[in-house]
Write an enzyme that holds these catalytic residues in place. Structure first.
Site, short mmCIF file in Angstrom:
data_model
loop_
_atom_site.label_atom_id
_atom_site.label_comp_id
_atom_site.label_asym_id
_atom_site.label_seq_id
_atom_site.Cartn_x
_atom_site.Cartn_y
_atom_site.Cartn_z
NE ARG A 121 1.43 55.28 -110.21
CZ ARG A 121 1.25 54.49 -109.17
NH1 ARG A 121 0.05 54.37 -108.63
NH2 ARG A 121 2.25 53.81 -108.68
CE LYS A 143 5.76 72.60 -126.39
NZ LYS A 143 6.69 73.37 -127.25
CD GLU A 185 6.25 83.96 -126.75
OE1 GLU A 185 5.77 83.36 -127.73
OE2 GLU A 185 7.27 83.57 -126.15
CE LYS A 227 0.62 77.31 -127.01
NZ LYS A 227 1.65 77.59 -126.06
CD GLU A 237 7.25 71.40 -130.31
OE1 GLU A 237 6.62 71.99 -129.41
OE2 GLU A 237 8.44 71.60 -130.54
NE ARG A 242 2.61 72.88 -128.37
CZ ARG A 242 1.95 72.69 -127.25
NH1 ARG A 242 1.13 71.66 -127.13
NH2 ARG A 242 2.07 73.54 -126.24
CG ASN A 246 8.99 75.88 -130.63
OD1 ASN A 246 8.39 76.24 -129.61
ND2 ASN A 246 9.14 74.60 -130.95
CG HIS A 249 10.65 80.25 -128.82
ND1 HIS A 249 9.82 81.08 -129.54
CD2 HIS A 249 10.14 80.21 -127.56
CE1 HIS A 249 8.84 81.51 -128.75
NE2 HIS A 249 9.01 81.00 -127.55
CG HIS A 253 15.57 78.82 -125.99
ND1 HIS A 253 14.83 77.76 -126.47
CD2 HIS A 253 14.81 79.39 -125.05
CE1 HIS A 253 13.66 77.71 -125.84
NE2 HIS A 253 13.63 78.69 -124.97
CG HIS A 267 10.90 83.44 -122.94
ND1 HIS A 267 11.76 82.55 -123.54
CD2 HIS A 267 9.68 83.24 -123.51
CE1 HIS A 267 11.09 81.83 -124.43
NE2 HIS A 267 9.83 82.22 -124.43
N1 GLY Z 1 5.35 77.91 -126.45
C1 GLY Z 1 5.36 76.97 -127.51
C2 GLY Z 1 4.35 75.89 -127.35
O1 GLY Z 1 3.52 75.94 -126.46
O2 GLY Z 1 4.38 74.94 -128.12
#
Ligand code: GLY
Length: 366
Positions: A121, A143, A185, A227, A237, A242, A246, A249, A253, A267
């Protein structure tokens, strides 16, 4: 050396950016260690270069080390990979008070962070990112995920690390293509909200790609600061803030899906092409000028990053690419929010984009 804090109530943490930090890895991580042991998760490529020296330093400080080495690449970010890792941790007798170390790129950080979120947990983890992409993006912000049959990163959690230790010198052994893909990035942070940083990229991007240590440290610090502040405003997000991270992206994607998430387009390369497409689509919608979109294209081209369908090696129709976008995890209520731009460093979330218009744009985009 810079220390950047991610200010989150209850689960904030520091990120250290320091050339040579790994020389003193034990000093840096010791405050987070209980039970005098750590579990290192890494991949075969990183292990070959870094596992031995890091393990030796940690052992010298009296820590017991167990390491789990997975195959390099996205395939390790799977249910099977997660099962193997968690079974291994349980076999080793890992406890909730233990700490895992993710030593590697985005795949390792995502897999380890997710495993840490569910092991008994929840236990703690530290990120030691070894690719530029992981240093400026995936190791920060919590993330974590594995891939599923339906797509990338669809099974995961927000789970913040306890600490992120970034040593730009590890990038000296990163292959050129991976460094360049990670640089996409970096450029992203200039395009999101910092026109001066984009200007810096235009002037110094080539130096960074030649691994100039000052350029690398400066770019990593700027990227991580941006960031960290965006994550602190919108950890999960929810507010749209946040989502700015993206940029590129959604288009990216679709390009990655079309190329089968293969090494044909990695990527960061897909994000580069996606950012240029986002700027050119913003011109079509009247948000920014053609000269601004051309500036984005010119910079990406100057560092040999893709800046559209052709340079990304994608021949698909707009309709085909839209079909890929419909599987995007950002789809909500049949709508797909897009990140568009009012200018360099002026990205915004556009909730009302007509996918038929995106398809028509992609049919004529270069
Ligand atoms: N890579 C996008 C984020 O971490 O929100």
């Amino acid at each position: 050396m810079s220390k950047i804090s991610v200010d989150l109530a209850g689960n904030g943490y520091d990120i250290l950016v320091e050339a040579g930090a790994l020389e003193h890895v034990a000093t840096h991580i010791m405050p987070f260690v209980s039970n005098k042991r750590v579990f290192i998760i890494t991949d075969k490529n990183v292990a070959d270069r870094w596992l031995l020296p890091i393990t030796a330093k940690l052992k010298k400080s009296g820590l017991a080390i167990s390491s789990h080495i997975v195959a390099a690449g996205e395939r390790s970010k799977s249910w099977a990979g997660l099962e193997q890792l968690t079974d291994w941790l349980l076999d080793q007798g890992a406890e909730r008070s233990d700490i895992l170390i993710a030593l590697g790129g985005g795949v390792i950080g995502d897999l380890t962070g997710f495993a840490a979120s569910i092991l008994k947990r929840g236990c703690q983890f530290i990120q030691i990112p070894t690719s530029l992409l992981a240093q400026v993006d995936s190791s920060v912000g919590g993330k974590t995920a594995i891939n599923s049959r339906a797509g990338k990163n669809l099974i995961g959690r927000f789970n913040q690390p306890k600490y992120v230790l970034i040593d730009p010198l590890v990038l000296n052994s990163l292959p050129d293509r991976e460094l360049r893909a990670g640089y996409a990035e970096v450029v992203k942070y200039g395009l999101i909200n910092n026109p001066l940083f984009f200007e810096w990229c235009e002037q110094h991007g080539a130096n960074l790609l030649r691994r100039d240590p000052d350029a690398l440290s400066y770019a990593i610090t700027q990227s991580v600061q941006t960031k960290a502040s965006i994550v602190a405003e919108d950890e999960k997000e929810l507010s749209g803030r946040r989502a700015l991270l993206n940029l590129g992206h959604t288009f990216g994607h679709a390009l990655e899906a079309e190329t089968g998430y293969s090494s044909a387009l990695v990527h960061g390369e897909a994000v580069a092409a996606g950012m240029a497409l986002a700027y050119h689509y913003s011109v079509r919608r009247g948000h920014c000028t053609d000269a601004e979109a051309q500036r984005v294209t010119a910079h990406l081209d100057s560092v040999n990053l893709p800046h559209g369908l052709e340079s990304a090696g994608v021949k698909a129709s707009g309709e085909t690419l839209i079909q890929h976008m419909l599987h995007d995890k950002k789809m909500t209520g049949g709508n797909l929010p897009f990140l568009l731009a009012n200018g360099i460093g002026q990205t915004f979330l556009a909730p009302d984009v007509d996918l038929n218009d995106i398809a028509a744009f992609l049919d004529i985009a270069a």
